[in-house]
Scaffold this motif. Sequence first.
Motif, PDB file in Angstrom:
ATOM      1  N   ALA A   1       3.642   6.797  -1.697  1.00 33.18           N
ATOM      2  CA  ALA A   1       4.240   7.538  -0.497  1.00 33.18           C
ATOM      3  C   ALA A   1       5.909   7.307  -0.477  1.00 33.18           C
ATOM      4  O   ALA A   1       6.554   8.260  -0.289  1.00 33.18           O
ATOM      5  CB  ALA A   1       3.630   7.049   0.707  1.00 33.18           C
ATOM      6  N   THR A   2       6.198   6.107  -0.822  1.00 33.96           N
ATOM      7  CA  THR A   2       7.673   5.982  -0.749  1.00 33.96           C
ATOM      8  C   THR A   2       8.344   6.782  -1.894  1.00 33.96           C
ATOM      9  O   THR A   2       9.231   7.318  -1.580  1.00 33.96           O
ATOM     10  CB  THR A   2       7.954   4.236  -0.988  1.00 33.96           C
ATOM     11  OG1 THR A   2       7.114   3.628   0.016  1.00 33.96           O
ATOM     12  CG2 THR A   2       9.460   4.058  -1.021  1.00 33.96           C
TER      13      THR A   2
ATOM     14  N   GLN B   1      -5.256   5.086  -1.275  1.00 37.23           N
ATOM     15  CA  GLN B   1      -5.209   6.427  -0.753  1.00 37.23           C
ATOM     16  C   GLN B   1      -3.851   6.742  -0.728  1.00 37.23           C
ATOM     17  O   GLN B   1      -3.593   8.243  -0.800  1.00 37.23           O
ATOM     18  CB  GLN B   1      -5.371   5.626   0.991  1.00 37.23           C
ATOM     19  CG  GLN B   1      -4.905   6.743   1.634  1.00 37.23           C
ATOM     20  CD  GLN B   1      -4.982   6.505   3.361  1.00 37.23           C
ATOM     21  OE1 GLN B   1      -6.135   6.021   3.826  1.00 37.23           O
ATOM     22  NE2 GLN B   1      -4.051   6.512   3.937  1.00 37.23           N
ATOM     23  N   ALA B   2      -2.627   6.190  -0.629  1.00 38.01           N
ATOM     24  CA  ALA B   2      -1.304   6.731  -0.901  1.00 38.01           C
ATOM     25  C   ALA B   2      -0.914   7.356  -2.152  1.00 38.01           C
ATOM     26  O   ALA B   2      -0.549   8.514  -2.309  1.00 38.01           O
ATOM     27  CB  ALA B   2      -0.341   5.724  -0.700  1.00 38.01           C
TER      28      ALA B   2
ATOM     29  N   GLY C   1      -3.318  10.560  -2.165  1.00 33.49           N
ATOM     30  CA  GLY C   1      -2.615  11.642  -1.013  1.00 33.49           C
ATOM     31  C   GLY C   1      -1.420  12.213  -1.851  1.00 33.49           C
ATOM     32  O   GLY C   1      -1.231  13.465  -1.810  1.00 33.49           O
TER      33      GLY C   1
ATOM     34  N   THR D   1       7.148   9.219  -2.898  1.00 32.31           N
ATOM     35  CA  THR D   1       7.070  10.830  -2.417  1.00 32.31           C
ATOM     36  C   THR D   1       8.429  11.065  -1.702  1.00 32.31           C
ATOM     37  O   THR D   1       9.163  12.112  -1.879  1.00 32.31           O
ATOM     38  CB  THR D   1       6.138  11.013  -1.565  1.00 32.31           C
ATOM     39  OG1 THR D   1       4.911  10.871  -2.387  1.00 32.31           O
ATOM     40  CG2 THR D   1       5.915  12.322  -0.831  1.00 32.31           C
TER      41      THR D   1
ATOM     42  N   ALA E   1       0.945  -1.267   0.132  1.00 34.06           N
ATOM     43  CA  ALA E   1      -0.084   0.056   0.088  1.00 34.06           C
ATOM     44  C   ALA E   1       0.645   1.230   0.040  1.00 34.06           C
ATOM     45  O   ALA E   1       0.373   2.482  -0.033  1.00 34.06           O
ATOM     46  CB  ALA E   1      -0.897   0.054   1.181  1.00 34.06           C
ATOM     47  N   ALA E   2       2.186   1.182  -0.037  1.00 35.58           N
ATOM     48  CA  ALA E   2       3.045   2.201   0.215  1.00 35.58           C
ATOM     49  C   ALA E   2       3.677   2.831  -1.187  1.00 35.58           C
ATOM     50  O   ALA E   2       4.559   3.809  -0.695  1.00 35.58           O
ATOM     51  CB  ALA E   2       4.012   1.717   1.280  1.00 35.58           C
TER      52      ALA E   2
END
Lengths: 287, 382
Positions: free
Chosen positions: A73-74, A107-108, A111, A76, A69-70
Amino acid sequence: MKPSIPAEELLRPGHQACQGCGATIAMRYALKGLGPKTILVVPACCWTVIAGSAPRSSVGVPLLHSPFAAAAATATGVKQALVQKGDLETQVMVWAGDGSTYDIGLQAWSGAADRGEDILYACYDNEAYMNTGIQRSGATPRGAWTMTTPDAPGSQRPPKDIGAIVRAHRPAYFATATPAFSEDMVRKFQKARAIKGFRFIHVLSPCPPGWKYDPGETVSLSRLAVQTGIFPLYEVEDERLRLNMRPAKLKPVEEFLAPQGRFKKLTPDQRRAIQQDVERRWEAWAA
Amino acid sequence: MKKVLMGNHAAALGAALARVDVAAAYPITPQTQSVELLAELAAKGDFKGRFVLADSEHSAMSILLGAASVGARTFTSTSSHGLAYMHELLHWVAGARLPVVMVEVNRALAAPWNLWTDQTDSLSQRDTGWMQFYCATSQEVLDTVLQAYRVAERVRLPAMVVLDGFTLSHTYEPVDVPSQAAADAFLPPYQPPDILDPARPISLGGLTMPKEYFRLRRRIDHDMRRALGEIAAAGRDFQTQFGRGCGLVEDYRCEDAATILVTAGAVGSTAQEAVDSLRAEGLRAGCLRLRVFRPFPTQALRACLPPRARLAVVDRSYSPGASGIFFQEIKAALYPSRREIAGYVAGLGGGDITVEFLRDIWRDADAGRAVADDPAWVEDAR
């Protein structure tokens, strides 16, 4: 003769993909578009395996594996740290399957898109959880067989409209691509590279074991998906949509469906419904 | 310079003084002021790193995973449910050997909702491979953030700096804030090994076979144990430079004590007051605070306990069906031992643990009334 796409190969021999894997051809073209100054972030997906087991790697650019799920974000964090260190040039690309894009990692990336992170998110969409053995995802087409939708007529729900979800975030760039149209695909990754902000490319990626077809048919199915109107090639900049390929006459969807075992149990009514869906959407776009 | 600060501000100032490159966080009570202050410092240019307000704690820690993988010094803060939501990434970051530092504000986990201090949140991350420091004062929070970076970057493991929700996070105390030059003298710039760099493409985190995985895990344990020495050394150097500091455990009037209160976190300073008042009555009281929980300071703990002293371990945490978590760990660390060790579960969900309450607990333990293997659930009757 000058090749119409960059000759440099960043996909290395010895990758661990299945025969005829669309996601591997897709990576090859994506990297031709982006070039060597790229860092990849790959969440749990087929490419976790295709990339090769540690310490080997099948790509000629740095690759960071991330939890399911990352990914966005990762990526980012990778980009923010590069900028902090003064590296404004290196491109950061998420390379994620449809499971992490449509479902667990939504979601990630939402965002990251909302913050306007300067990353490129590429979803190679093979329309189910293929790495875990063909379970239904939010990308699985209506009527398709998977291990978790085993009975006729297969998946009951249409896939999420990922293009609409992404575009609702007003990204800097959105495009669809598929490996049969290699020049179009490479051009889109080149173009995305030059744009700042959150960019998203949706790649349709045929999967021989998951779609149940002969591995030699990957490119032809990729092409038929576009020619039948199932997967239109388009791009969106400044919220303006441009259709990249406008066939004079759409081929019948049956040409795309028939070679695939996952659609074997579709009833004639269902096949007609898919044809009508495509035509309705196409008319709306043509207008 | 002395300032009057709440614990959350001390945490954020610590991160700014550490010259963090990338900070990412998501708001949760009672951690919010550390996020707000970092955002404010970034806006004013007093924090020179990049600050990302993430879409969740899971994403916040993922952002740090990415940033640290290209060599950034990274920071976040969270609490309770936020920490639980990060759990997957805590394992990942430790396995990836990234020296992320996180401030974690203790708060009880739901259901039912509760906002107040309780150490079960951080202690349930025991096996993730993160170092854990428990602070007794806001000064210690700031100082420990600086020390945590130094240790984390030397042993290549992440560190959690833990403080009590509200009791410390929202309580204003005088804090001596080091100058940037002094902080720089203590904490050198991060020199990251093996980072992602297009000039030298490597892949990080890829599939490993059992043999390699086993060896990598063994190295984590080796370096975690090595951290005991690094933490003690960082404490000594900090003491030399700043005139204050603490090591792995803090013992207080333990030398001739008959019964010793064992605590962690802000209760540690309350326990010292309780000991003083018991000593004033001629009772042989002492107390000991564990500042470091992972790596577990077994030798340091043994070294400051008189041979026959009884222990009364006061836990603001509980593992259902077992006992308070520090109680379990201390019994395991002292095994084999004929020493009487009693466990008291108190103040879950933020109940006050006062001087009077601690005196009651001490008297109960000193009288030998506690049953060794059965933790006592104690409430303050006042």
